[in-house]
Enzyme design. Structure first.
Site, PDB file in Angstrom:
ATOM      1  N   GLN A   1      -4.482  -4.984   7.187  1.00 21.23           N
ATOM      2  CA  GLN A   1      -5.496  -5.923   6.687  1.00 21.23           C
ATOM      3  C   GLN A   1      -5.427  -7.276   7.388  1.00 21.23           C
ATOM      4  O   GLN A   1      -6.229  -8.161   7.087  1.00 21.23           O
ATOM      5  CB  GLN A   1      -5.343  -6.125   5.170  1.00 21.23           C
ATOM      6  CG  GLN A   1      -5.543  -4.871   4.351  1.00 21.23           C
ATOM      7  CD  GLN A   1      -6.959  -4.282   4.450  1.00 21.23           C
ATOM      8  OE1 GLN A   1      -7.903  -4.950   4.872  1.00 21.23           O
ATOM      9  NE2 GLN A   1      -7.099  -3.035   4.071  1.00 21.23           N
TER      10      GLN A   1
ATOM     11  N   HIS B   1       0.867  -1.185   0.000  1.00 22.12           N
ATOM     12  CA  HIS B   1       0.000   0.000   0.000  1.00 22.12           C
ATOM     13  C   HIS B   1       0.908   1.241   0.000  1.00 22.12           C
ATOM     14  O   HIS B   1       2.025   1.184   0.507  1.00 22.12           O
ATOM     15  CB  HIS B   1      -0.831  -0.063   1.292  1.00 22.12           C
ATOM     16  CG  HIS B   1      -1.896   0.975   1.435  1.00 22.12           C
ATOM     17  ND1 HIS B   1      -1.636   2.275   1.824  1.00 22.12           N
ATOM     18  CD2 HIS B   1      -3.241   0.902   1.297  1.00 22.12           C
ATOM     19  CE1 HIS B   1      -2.779   2.943   1.907  1.00 22.12           C
ATOM     20  NE2 HIS B   1      -3.773   2.138   1.587  1.00 22.12           N
TER      21      HIS B   1
ATOM     22  N   ASP C   1       3.195  -4.213   8.094  1.00 23.30           N
ATOM     23  CA  ASP C   1       1.952  -3.459   7.921  1.00 23.30           C
ATOM     24  C   ASP C   1       0.811  -4.447   8.150  1.00 23.30           C
ATOM     25  O   ASP C   1       0.510  -5.281   7.294  1.00 23.30           O
ATOM     26  CB  ASP C   1       1.933  -2.881   6.495  1.00 23.30           C
ATOM     27  CG  ASP C   1       0.594  -2.239   6.147  1.00 23.30           C
ATOM     28  OD1 ASP C   1      -0.381  -2.401   6.912  1.00 23.30           O
ATOM     29  OD2 ASP C   1       0.524  -1.590   5.092  1.00 23.30           O
TER      30      ASP C   1
ATOM     31  N   LYS D   1     -10.284  -0.438  10.770  1.00 25.47           N
ATOM     32  CA  LYS D   1     -10.487  -1.597   9.884  1.00 25.47           C
ATOM     33  C   LYS D   1     -10.841  -2.843  10.677  1.00 25.47           C
ATOM     34  O   LYS D   1     -11.084  -3.905  10.117  1.00 25.47           O
ATOM     35  CB  LYS D   1      -9.216  -1.850   9.059  1.00 25.47           C
ATOM     36  CG  LYS D   1      -8.936  -0.723   8.060  1.00 25.47           C
ATOM     37  CD  LYS D   1      -7.740  -1.036   7.215  1.00 25.47           C
ATOM     38  CE  LYS D   1      -7.210   0.147   6.450  1.00 25.47           C
ATOM     39  NZ  LYS D   1      -8.057   0.570   5.321  1.00 25.47           N
TER      40      LYS D   1
ATOM     41  N   CYS E   1      -4.837   2.554  -3.538  1.00 28.76           N
ATOM     42  CA  CYS E   1      -3.581   3.073  -2.947  1.00 28.76           C
ATOM     43  C   CYS E   1      -2.436   2.099  -3.162  1.00 28.76           C
ATOM     44  O   CYS E   1      -1.601   1.890  -2.257  1.00 28.76           O
ATOM     45  CB  CYS E   1      -3.740   3.377  -1.455  1.00 28.76           C
ATOM     46  SG  CYS E   1      -4.875   4.699  -1.119  1.00 28.76           S
TER      47      CYS E   1
HETATM   48  C1  LIG Z   1      -2.441  -2.721   3.630  1.00 24.32           C
HETATM   49  C2  LIG Z   1      -2.741  -1.335   4.117  1.00 24.32           C
HETATM   50  N1  LIG Z   1      -1.779  -0.626   4.684  1.00 24.32           N
HETATM   51  C3  LIG Z   1      -1.986   0.611   5.162  1.00 24.32           C
HETATM   52  C4  LIG Z   1      -3.216   1.203   5.070  1.00 24.32           C
HETATM   53  C5  LIG Z   1      -3.410   2.579   5.618  1.00 24.32           C
HETATM   54  O1  LIG Z   1      -4.259   2.557   6.725  1.00 24.32           O
HETATM   55  P1  LIG Z   1      -4.785   3.898   7.376  1.00 24.32           P
HETATM   56  O2  LIG Z   1      -5.357   4.724   6.255  1.00 24.32           O
HETATM   57  O3  LIG Z   1      -5.816   3.469   8.354  1.00 24.32           O
HETATM   58  O4  LIG Z   1      -3.612   4.565   8.023  1.00 24.32           O
HETATM   59  C6  LIG Z   1      -4.257   0.517   4.464  1.00 24.32           C
HETATM   60  C7  LIG Z   1      -5.577   1.147   4.283  1.00 24.32           C
HETATM   61  O5  LIG Z   1      -6.319   0.826   3.393  1.00 24.32           O
HETATM   62  C8  LIG Z   1      -4.021  -0.794   3.992  1.00 24.32           C
HETATM   63  O6  LIG Z   1      -4.988  -1.507   3.408  1.00 24.32           O
END
Ligand SMILES: Cc1ncc(COP(=O)(O)O)c(C=O)c1O
Length: 430
Positions: free
Chosen positions: A227, A147, A224, A250, A388
């Site tokens: 998900q 992401h 990260d 999430k 993203c």
């Molecule tokens: C794999 C992954 N990493 C990071 C993020 C970023 O999360 P946040 O916008 O809650 O900081 C997301 C959000 O969709 C994501 O799916």
């Protein structure tokens, strides 16, 4: 760019040990759905079919109640007052931290830093650990399925330090090529930053193995977990990672709260992220002595109600039972993959062997935004676009996908509604 092939095996398995021995029948899906008031809201006169949980999950009544209880009965600023309400608010806030510690099986509560979300957690590591450990000609290794939140902070760091960002490749099915990743970890690699579960492909990455490869060469691992936290049992000690990031919103909690887990010995020696109140032990114009972690990384008044909501979300998840939840989500995922694979002209994107709760697809040459708009008229919420993850889109040879993503309240009938909705899309574009 190579295109991802249509799945030759239209089912996916959670990694061993995730699903336990429970069966989907152990999960009372209709009772769980009643815990989420928003699922009863009509959309364009239709019943809501919410398949966008990877973007943000819906909130159970228990989370809404816990937050409103805090605001109605306990709200005051934390850590600063001797008065009754301030002590209650501090207990509630620190109580939430203790729940997160248990949720992640961290060794120590001081390893849990509250942040705004995954994005802030990763930026925090880049700007503190990264700034002090990555120098000119060093390397940071990420993967092709990250992401933007796990790309851009590292790019910024590398640019500032004259370091190099390297990218581990994936297969056409959307699996990491571990042998290539291993080759890319060398003496210059200071950090490996990898997603636990891909938000586009649903791929579950073998974090434990990656950690072993990285640690053998002296590199630290940042995971990260945005998900993964809603779906998998996350045990940071078993994974062995150095940092783990996730977002409350999430996983049934509110927005504006998330977590950075960091191993004590790393957090202890890292410089602070931001300066301000609460992150200090003493301040004079000559010198400031910083607080110990996690306070050192939590400058300013934190998101107290958010932390309480996250604590309630963790309790809610625990009440579902990890085994039963995994079995249920796996069942709906497998059902969805099988059903969508039957839709004429539909191509699944991401067919890894271990997958969690995400089904991305393209349909003939219909633009995903058109798919999303037509489905919306049927009350069906899916996400469309690059999610993203623009570099991943290029790797896959697509500009965008449509993505249906699942949560504890997703049911087989949501998939049936999606399949009917896609038939309407096909009619329009015939
Ligand atoms: C794999 C992954 N990493 C990071 C993020 C970023 O999360 P946040 O916008 O809650 O900081 C997301 C959000 O969709 C994501 O799916």
């Amino acid at each position: 760019m190579t295109e991802v092939q249509t799945s030759s095996r239209p089912t996916a398995r959670l990694v061993p040990g995730q699903a336990g021995r429970s069966s989907p029948a152990d999960f009372d899906i209709e009772r769980v759905r009643r815990d989420f008031p928003i699922l009863g809201e009509p959309v364009h006169g239709k019943s809501l079919v919410y398949l966008d949980s990877a973007a943000t999950s819906q909130k159970p009544q228990a989370v809404i109640d816990a937050m409103s209880h805090f605001l109605l009965k306990e709200n005051a600023n934390v850590h600063r007052g001797v008065h009754y309400l301030s002590e209650r608010a501090t207990d509630a806030y620190e109580g939430a931290r203790a729940k997160v510690k248990q949720f992640l099986n961290a060794k120590d509560v001081h390893e849990i830093v509250f942040v705004r979300g995954t994005t802030e957690a990763i930026n925090l590591v880049a700007q503190t650990y990264g700034k002090t450990h990555v120098g000119a000609d060093d390397e940071v290794l990420i993967t092709a399925m990250e992401h933007h939140s796990n790309i851009v902070p590292w790019q910024m760091l590398c640019e500032e330090k004259g370091a190099r960002l390297r990218v581990a490749p994936i297969t056409d099915a959307g699996e990491l090529v571990l042998s290539e990743l291993e080759k890319l970890i060398g003496p210059k690699t200071k950090l490996v930053a990898v997603t636990h579960v891909s938000n586009v492909l649903g791929t579950i990455n073998p974090i434990r193995q990656i950690v072993e490869l990285a640690h053998a060469r002296g590199a630290r691992v940042v995971v990260d977990g945005a998900q993964a936290a809603p779906h998998l049992r996350v045990d940071v000690q078993a994974l062995g990672c150095d940092f783990y990031a996730f977002s409350g919103h999430k996983m049934y909690g509110p927005t504006g709260i998330g977590v950075l887990y960091g191993r004590s010995e790393l957090l202890d020696e890292m410089p602070p992220y931001q300066g301000g109140g609460d992150m200090i032990l003493s301040v004079s114009f000559e010198k400031t002595v910083y607080n110990k972690p996690p306070g050192k990384f939590e400058a300013g008044t934190p998101n107290m109600a958010g932390a309480v909501g996250l604590g309630a979300a963790i309790d809610f998840l625990a009440s579902l039972g990890q085994g039963a939840l995994s079995a249920h989500e796996q069942d709906v995922l497998d059902y969805g993959i099988r059903a969508l694979a039957e839709v004429p002209g539909l191509r699944l994107i991401g067919t890894a062997r271990g997958k969690a709760s995400v089904i991305s697809f393209v349909l003939d040459d219909v633009h995903p935004h058109d798919i999303g708009t037509i489905l919306d008229r049927e009350g069906i919420a899916v996400r469309t676009g690059h999610h993203c993850a623009q570099p991943l889109m290029s790797r896959l040879g697509v500009v965008a996908t449509a993505r249906a993503s699942l949560a504890c309240y997703s049911a087989r009938h949501d998939i049936d509604a999606l399949v009917s909705g896609l038939a309407k899309v096909r009619e329009v574009f015939r």
